[in-house]
Design an enzyme around this catalytic site. Structure first.
Site, PDB file in Angstrom:
ATOM      1  N   LYS A  11     -75.933  65.585  55.889  1.00  0.00           N
ATOM      2  CA  LYS A  11     -74.843  65.916  56.812  1.00  0.00           C
ATOM      3  C   LYS A  11     -74.201  64.661  57.404  1.00  0.00           C
ATOM      4  CE  LYS A  11     -76.054  70.658  57.819  1.00  0.00           C
ATOM      5  NZ  LYS A  11     -77.239  70.811  56.936  1.00  0.00           N
TER       6      LYS A  11
HETATM    7  C1  LIG Z   1     -77.388  71.739  55.917  1.00  0.00           C
HETATM    8  C2  LIG Z   1     -78.426  71.477  54.884  1.00  0.00           C
HETATM    9  C3  LIG Z   1     -78.447  72.145  53.630  1.00  0.00           C
HETATM   10  C4  LIG Z   1     -77.449  73.241  53.283  1.00  0.00           C
HETATM   11  O1  LIG Z   1     -76.136  72.779  53.123  1.00  0.00           O
HETATM   12  P1  LIG Z   1     -74.905  73.802  53.102  1.00  0.00           P
HETATM   13  O2  LIG Z   1     -73.703  72.940  53.087  1.00  0.00           O
HETATM   14  O3  LIG Z   1     -75.036  74.608  54.358  1.00  0.00           O
HETATM   15  O4  LIG Z   1     -75.046  74.662  51.891  1.00  0.00           O
HETATM   16  C5  LIG Z   1     -79.404  71.797  52.698  1.00  0.00           C
HETATM   17  N1  LIG Z   1     -80.347  70.861  52.975  1.00  0.00           N
HETATM   18  C6  LIG Z   1     -80.375  70.196  54.158  1.00  0.00           C
HETATM   19  C7  LIG Z   1     -81.447  69.189  54.389  1.00  0.00           C
HETATM   20  C8  LIG Z   1     -79.425  70.479  55.152  1.00  0.00           C
HETATM   21  O5  LIG Z   1     -79.467  69.814  56.335  1.00  0.00           O
END
Ligand SMILES: *Cc1c(COP(=O)(O)O)cnc(C)c1O
Length: 480
Positions: free
Chosen positions: A120
């Site tokens: 993120k």
């Molecule tokens: C947010 C997140 C996901 C999922 O991502 P999306 O964009 O919601 O599909 C997967 N793995 C981790 C570690 C995350 O923080």
């Protein structure tokens, strides 16, 4: 470039207008009117930019891709924003998103080297710089209100800390995050970051955010905003690393690759869909879910069924524990030939009435795989443990639980002639309990995180009370 709503609202907006917004006014999601096309000549040029030494690399590639979608920030400013965001100092490596080869034709793309050790950061770090830039240009301020059970909140705080014109009020359930996650967030001493620990569970936090956001007068007066995963700028920032992964796994633009993406809200893999629609030679986009298999069910059967909170499981890949996939509407809009009336009927009406809709019998459903390249799979706690163990024993590499879901599902969709890239979405230190269960040892801790649990904490504890949270925001709105 203009942006429209998936539900057919007549307004068209420019990038900086939707940057600070969430949903479109009709409840739809924003998408560009059309996807800019990357032809063979341009793909070659982007590869040269990415590989281009001192003036090239990830930041330069990001500028090129973002420029195709952003025409209301001068090029020199956008270059500066990209250069400031994607640095070796922030990501610990000049490659920013290096590929790790597991075996021939099977790679991990490392997206978790940012400040909070989850992918993120890739988008949120850019968002922090874009917000600061645009707010300064308008002479405005923004108070970001959010709820987190871990990854999103810390990524938002590390992106917004010290930024002019932005304050963050982040609610988390008191005592329910891991000690590592609490330490990451609560050790931030920046004046503009406010950690609020709510006596309750994550849903209580989210309900408070919704209640405050629905009070339009308060929202306007105190300039309340969000940074959730439906934000178009976040999605756009993620498109860049699909190009970077492709250029690292191939040596010629005639080759194809596939990606497997650990998925929850369908944000990350939707960026892959956008890259593919632009013309990046992606063969398959593999959606990997955990026990919360809303998306796997859809790609197998054509049924999209939102889960009740009682049917949403707490798993060992918690950042994928979702009851519905907030970004999924964007893909369905494309799948239905951009028919906004149908999207509105499905997402605006059928979902709220029946909690489900079904496309299995519709001829377009087959195109999800045949035309858009989507397939899916699911992974459970037992799969996760086995995959973490197997990956460690064979390659000496410790992977996190979400990435393990991706590796497990990727292996079910391998094609010898096409390289497979699994997106690594977090580092194992964030989920050490499950690593210990799988391997009987703690994952390595990056040096900058040694001893963070002992740092002083800056957090305000509060009851699950909307009025109390509003009062706190009002009191802390004029500092920083
Ligand atoms: C947010 C997140 C996901 C999922 O991502 P999306 O964009 O919601 O599909 C997967 N793995 C981790 C570690 C995350 O923080």
């Amino acid at each position: 470039m203009l942006y429209l709503s998936t539900r057919g609202h007549p307004d068209r907006k420019r990038f900086c207008e939707i940057l600070l917004e969430g949903l479109a006014p009709d409840g739809g999601l924003y998408l560009p009117e059309r996807y800019p096309q990357v032809d063979a000549a341009m793909l070659g040029r982007l590869r040269a930019v990415f590989n281009g030494g001192a003036s090239g690399g990830y930041a330069a590639l990001a500028f090129e891709v973002l420029s195709l979608y952003i025409d209301d920030i001068p090029a020199s400013d956008l270059t500066a924003l990209c250069d400031k965001t994607y640095t070796e100092a922030v990501y610990g490596t000049a490659a920013i998103v290096p590929l790790k080869k597991l075996e021939d034709g099977f790679y991990l793309e490392a997206l978790s080297n940012g400040p909070t050790l989850a992918f993120k950061d890739m988008a949120m770090q850019l968002l922090g710089n874009l917000f600061e830039y645009e707010l300064a240009r308008r002479g405005e301020e923004l108070n970001i209100l959010g709820a987190t059970s871990g990854d999103t909140g810390s990524a938002a705080e590390y992106a917004m800390r010290g930024k002019q014109g932005v304050r963050v009020f982040m609610l988390s359930p008191h005592g329910r995050m891991s000690p590592f996650q609490q330490a990451q967030m609560f050790s931030l001493m920046d004046e503009n970051i406010h950690n609020i620990a709510i006596d309750g569970v994550f849903d209580d936090c989210q309900d408070i955010v919704k209640a405050v956001s629905n009070e339009l007068t308060f929202k306007r007066q105190y300039k309340i905003g969000t940074v959730n995963s439906i934000n178009w700028a976040r999605l756009l920032a993620q498109v860049v690393y699909y190009f970077a992964g492709y250029f690292q796994a191939t040596s010629s633009d005639s080759q194809k690759v596939s990606f497997t993406v650990p998925s929850g809200n369908f944000g990350n893999v939707c960026a892959g869909h956008v890259a593919r629609q632009m013309g990046l030679p992606i063969q398959t986009l593999v959606v990997a879910t955990n026990e919360n298999d809303v998306l796997d069910e859809f790609f197998r059967t054509g049924v999209y069924r939102v889960r009740a909170s009682t049917d949403t499981y707490e798993t060992s890949s918690p950042s994928m524990d979702i009851s519905k996939a907030s970004n999924f509407e964007r893909f369905v809009f494309d799948l239905l030939g951009r028919d906004s009336a149908r999207v509105k009927a499905l997402f605006g009406v059928a979902l709220s009435r029946e909690g489900r809709f079904e496309l299995g019998a519709d001829p377009v459903f087959a195109e999800a795989a045949s035309h858009y390249g989507f397939v899916s799979g699911k992974s459970t706690h037992a799969d996760r443990l086995a995959t973490i163990k197997d990956t460690f024993e064979r390659f000496g590499l410790v992977i996190d639980t979400h990435t393990a879901d991706g590796v497990k599902v990727a292996r079910e969709h391998l094609d010898k002639s096409v390289p497979m890239i699994v997106l690594e979405t977090a580092l194992p230190i964030k989920f050490s309990e499950t690593i210990v269960e799988a391997l009987g040892r703690q994952p390595d801790r990056p040096p900058q995180f040694q001893g963070i649990e002992a740092l002083p904490k800056r957090v305000h504890r509060m009851p699950a009370d909307v009025e109390a949270v509003k009062r706190y925001i009002v009191q802390h709105c004029s500092d920083a």
